[in-house]
Design a protein around this motif. Structure first.
Motif, mmCIF file in Angstrom:
data_model
loop_
_atom_site.group_PDB
_atom_site.id
_atom_site.type_symbol
_atom_site.label_atom_id
_atom_site.label_comp_id
_atom_site.label_asym_id
_atom_site.label_seq_id
_atom_site.Cartn_x
_atom_site.Cartn_y
_atom_site.Cartn_z
ATOM 1 N N ALA A 84 12.152 -10.196 8.164
ATOM 2 C CA ALA A 84 13.118 -11.297 8.017
ATOM 3 C C ALA A 84 14.287 -11.166 8.988
ATOM 4 O O ALA A 84 14.778 -12.166 9.524
ATOM 5 N N LEU A 85 14.727 -9.934 9.197
ATOM 6 C CA LEU A 85 15.903 -9.692 10.049
ATOM 7 C C LEU A 85 15.539 -9.477 11.511
ATOM 8 O O LEU A 85 16.402 -9.534 12.388
ATOM 9 N N LYS A 86 14.259 -9.178 11.741
ATOM 10 C CA LYS A 86 13.790 -8.774 13.079
ATOM 11 C C LYS A 86 14.534 -7.532 13.555
ATOM 12 O O LYS A 86 14.796 -7.342 14.747
ATOM 13 N N ALA A 87 14.903 -6.706 12.593
ATOM 14 C CA ALA A 87 15.598 -5.450 12.861
ATOM 15 C C ALA A 87 15.538 -4.588 11.614
ATOM 16 O O ALA A 87 15.284 -5.092 10.512
ATOM 17 N N ALA A 88 15.770 -3.292 11.771
ATOM 18 C CA ALA A 88 15.769 -2.387 10.619
ATOM 19 C C ALA A 88 16.948 -2.714 9.702
ATOM 20 O O ALA A 88 18.072 -2.925 10.178
ATOM 21 N N PRO A 89 16.728 -2.781 8.394
ATOM 22 C CA PRO A 89 17.812 -3.127 7.470
ATOM 23 C C PRO A 89 18.788 -1.977 7.245
ATOM 24 O O PRO A 89 18.415 -0.804 7.343
ATOM 25 N N GLU A 90 20.022 -2.316 6.942
ATOM 26 C CA GLU A 90 21.011 -1.310 6.550
ATOM 27 C C GLU A 90 20.661 -0.809 5.144
ATOM 28 O O GLU A 90 20.109 -1.557 4.326
ATOM 29 N N PRO A 91 20.994 0.460 4.834
ATOM 30 C CA PRO A 91 20.678 1.029 3.517
ATOM 31 C C PRO A 91 21.204 0.201 2.343
ATOM 32 O O PRO A 91 20.519 0.056 1.327
ATOM 33 N N GLU A 92 22.392 -0.361 2.476
ATOM 34 C CA GLU A 92 22.984 -1.139 1.377
ATOM 35 C C GLU A 92 22.158 -2.400 1.101
ATOM 36 O O GLU A 92 21.904 -2.753 -0.051
ATOM 37 N N LEU A 93 21.717 -3.065 2.162
ATOM 38 C CA LEU A 93 20.891 -4.259 2.005
ATOM 39 C C LEU A 93 19.508 -3.886 1.457
ATOM 40 O O LEU A 93 18.957 -4.606 0.620
ATOM 41 N N GLN A 94 18.998 -2.765 1.915
ATOM 42 C CA GLN A 94 17.706 -2.273 1.423
ATOM 43 C C GLN A 94 17.769 -2.051 -0.096
ATOM 44 O O GLN A 94 16.849 -2.429 -0.825
ATOM 45 N N GLU A 95 18.854 -1.472 -0.562
ATOM 46 C CA GLU A 95 18.998 -1.207 -1.998
ATOM 47 C C GLU A 95 19.109 -2.504 -2.790
ATOM 48 O O GLU A 95 18.494 -2.650 -3.854
ATOM 49 N N ARG A 96 19.867 -3.454 -2.266
ATOM 50 C CA ARG A 96 20.003 -4.753 -2.941
ATOM 51 C C ARG A 96 18.656 -5.471 -3.022
ATOM 52 O O ARG A 96 18.296 -6.045 -4.059
ATOM 53 N N ALA A 97 17.925 -5.428 -1.928
ATOM 54 C CA ALA A 97 16.623 -6.089 -1.886
ATOM 55 C C ALA A 97 15.633 -5.407 -2.837
ATOM 56 O O ALA A 97 14.844 -6.073 -3.518
ATOM 57 N N TYR A 98 15.689 -4.085 -2.885
ATOM 58 C CA TYR A 98 14.810 -3.329 -3.785
ATOM 59 C C TYR A 98 15.094 -3.704 -5.240
ATOM 60 O O TYR A 98 14.170 -3.981 -6.010
ATOM 61 N N ASN A 99 16.366 -3.724 -5.614
ATOM 62 C CA ASN A 99 16.737 -4.068 -6.990
ATOM 63 C C ASN A 99 16.326 -5.500 -7.343
ATOM 64 O O ASN A 99 15.862 -5.779 -8.458
ATOM 65 N N GLY B 241 0.778 -1.237 0.000
ATOM 66 C CA GLY B 241 0.000 0.000 0.000
ATOM 67 C C GLY B 241 0.805 1.280 0.000
ATOM 68 O O GLY B 241 0.298 2.331 -0.360
ATOM 69 N N ASN B 242 2.058 1.198 0.426
ATOM 70 C CA ASN B 242 2.885 2.407 0.509
ATOM 71 C C ASN B 242 3.986 2.461 -0.533
ATOM 72 O O ASN B 242 4.922 3.248 -0.404
ATOM 73 N N GLY B 243 3.898 1.636 -1.556
ATOM 74 C CA GLY B 243 4.929 1.619 -2.585
ATOM 75 C C GLY B 243 5.971 0.544 -2.336
ATOM 76 O O GLY B 243 6.057 -0.037 -1.239
ATOM 77 N N VAL B 244 6.792 0.284 -3.355
ATOM 78 C CA VAL B 244 7.773 -0.805 -3.288
ATOM 79 C C VAL B 244 8.856 -0.584 -2.227
ATOM 80 O O VAL B 244 9.192 -1.518 -1.498
ATOM 81 N N PRO B 245 9.454 0.615 -2.102
ATOM 82 C CA PRO B 245 10.494 0.788 -1.081
ATOM 83 C C PRO B 245 10.010 0.389 0.317
ATOM 84 O O PRO B 245 10.728 -0.288 1.060
ATOM 85 N N MET B 246 8.781 0.802 0.669
ATOM 86 C CA MET B 246 8.262 0.460 1.991
ATOM 87 C C MET B 246 7.920 -1.022 2.090
ATOM 88 O O MET B 246 8.130 -1.645 3.137
ATOM 89 N N LEU B 247 7.410 -1.606 1.014
ATOM 90 C CA LEU B 247 7.135 -3.046 1.007
ATOM 91 C C LEU B 247 8.415 -3.831 1.263
ATOM 92 O O LEU B 247 8.443 -4.759 2.085
ATOM 93 N N VAL B 248 9.481 -3.453 0.572
ATOM 94 C CA VAL B 248 10.772 -4.133 0.733
ATOM 95 C C VAL B 248 11.320 -3.917 2.142
ATOM 96 O O VAL B 248 11.839 -4.853 2.780
ATOM 97 N N GLU B 249 11.184 -2.714 2.655
ATOM 98 C CA GLU B 249 11.675 -2.431 4.013
ATOM 99 C C GLU B 249 10.915 -3.257 5.052
ATOM 100 O O GLU B 249 11.515 -3.807 5.986
ATOM 101 N N ARG B 250 9.607 -3.364 4.883
ATOM 102 C CA ARG B 250 8.812 -4.160 5.829
ATOM 103 C C ARG B 250 9.189 -5.633 5.757
ATOM 104 O O ARG B 250 9.257 -6.316 6.784
#
Length: 239
Positions: free
Chosen positions: A74-89, A60-69
């Motif tokens: 999965a990590l039970k913690a906030a992801p690092e920006p580098e991992l967030q970018e890899r997951a988004y791609n 509902g909030n777009g792909v970046p937020m879907l990937v972050e959630r």
């Protein structure tokens, strides 16, 4: 005299000229394909994958937020920006390869859009999905011809629940907000509609983070899109 029946518009559309629709959870049930892309991207990163039911509450909030959630789950913690970018791609690649394999139209969507378009109403699509996926999906489901304009989550500087996409659509189509309706399934659609001065109609069957849509206080809750078309008797005189 005899009576025939033809569709008439819902009273909420009286005096309206433009209807803005959300996409995911409103016109299409896209969670199965979104969930598959989430699972594929997390698997690529060596992380556990969520169920389709879990992904349903993250949409509902777009792909970046879907990937972050998904990463946070999965990590039970906030992801690092580098991992967030890899997951988004990774997600964009997986979803781009199969955006409509499991996605389905909700009942009555094709018929309703065709009828509204025939009435001469201007139909626009305002979604938080990346713009690149909109036209292929509309084309796949043969809905493209009904829409004058479509706006994705990355089309403008802001996305729903910000009113900018709605106000932009009204301006492009030369309509005042009072002549416009926003129809969606989530609190983001209703919040954007209210902020833009649109009439807000909500659907209860989509993705709203597990919350009842009436808690967002829309102007009205419909059971389905077909409610926009009401069958009204017409009396004709025969000689």
């Amino acid at each position: 005299m005899h009576s025939t029946h033809s569709p008439a518009l819902h009273s909420a559309l009286k005096g309206k000229r433009l209807i803005a629709f959300d996409l995911d959870g409103t016109l299409i049930d896209s969670v199965p394909d979104l969930a598959a892309a989430v699972a594929g991207s997390l698997n690529e990163l060596g992380l556990r994958q969520p169920s389709e039911l879990e992904v349903r509450d993250w949409v509902g909030n777009g792909v970046p937020m879907l990937v972050e959630r998904a990463l946070t789950w999965a990590l039970k913690a906030a992801p690092e920006p580098e991992l967030q970018e890899r997951a988004y791609n990774a997600f964009m690649a997986h979803y781009g390869a199969a955006p409509n394999t499991l996605t389905t139209l909700y009942p009555g969507v094709q018929h309703t859009l065709k009828a509204l378009h025939t009435y001469g109403l201007t139909l626009v699509l305002i979604t938080n999905k990346p713009e690149r996926f909109i036209e292929p999906l509309l084309s796949h489901f043969k809905l493209l011809e009904y829409f004058t304009l479509w706006i994705g989550g990355d089309s403008l500087a802001e996305k729903k629940p910000h009113p900018l996409p709605l106000l932009h659509a009204a301006k492009v189509c030369q309509m005042s907000p009072a002549e416009c309706v926003m129809i969606g399934d989530s609190r983001h659609d209703i919040a954007a509609g209210k902020a833009a001065g649109f009439t807000t109609l909500a659907l209860p069957y989509g993705y709203n983070h597990g919350e009842p849509i009436d808690e967002s206080d829309p102007d009205q809750v419909l059971t389905s899109l077909t409610e926009l078309l009401m069958t009204a008797p017409q009396v004709t005189r025969t000689v």
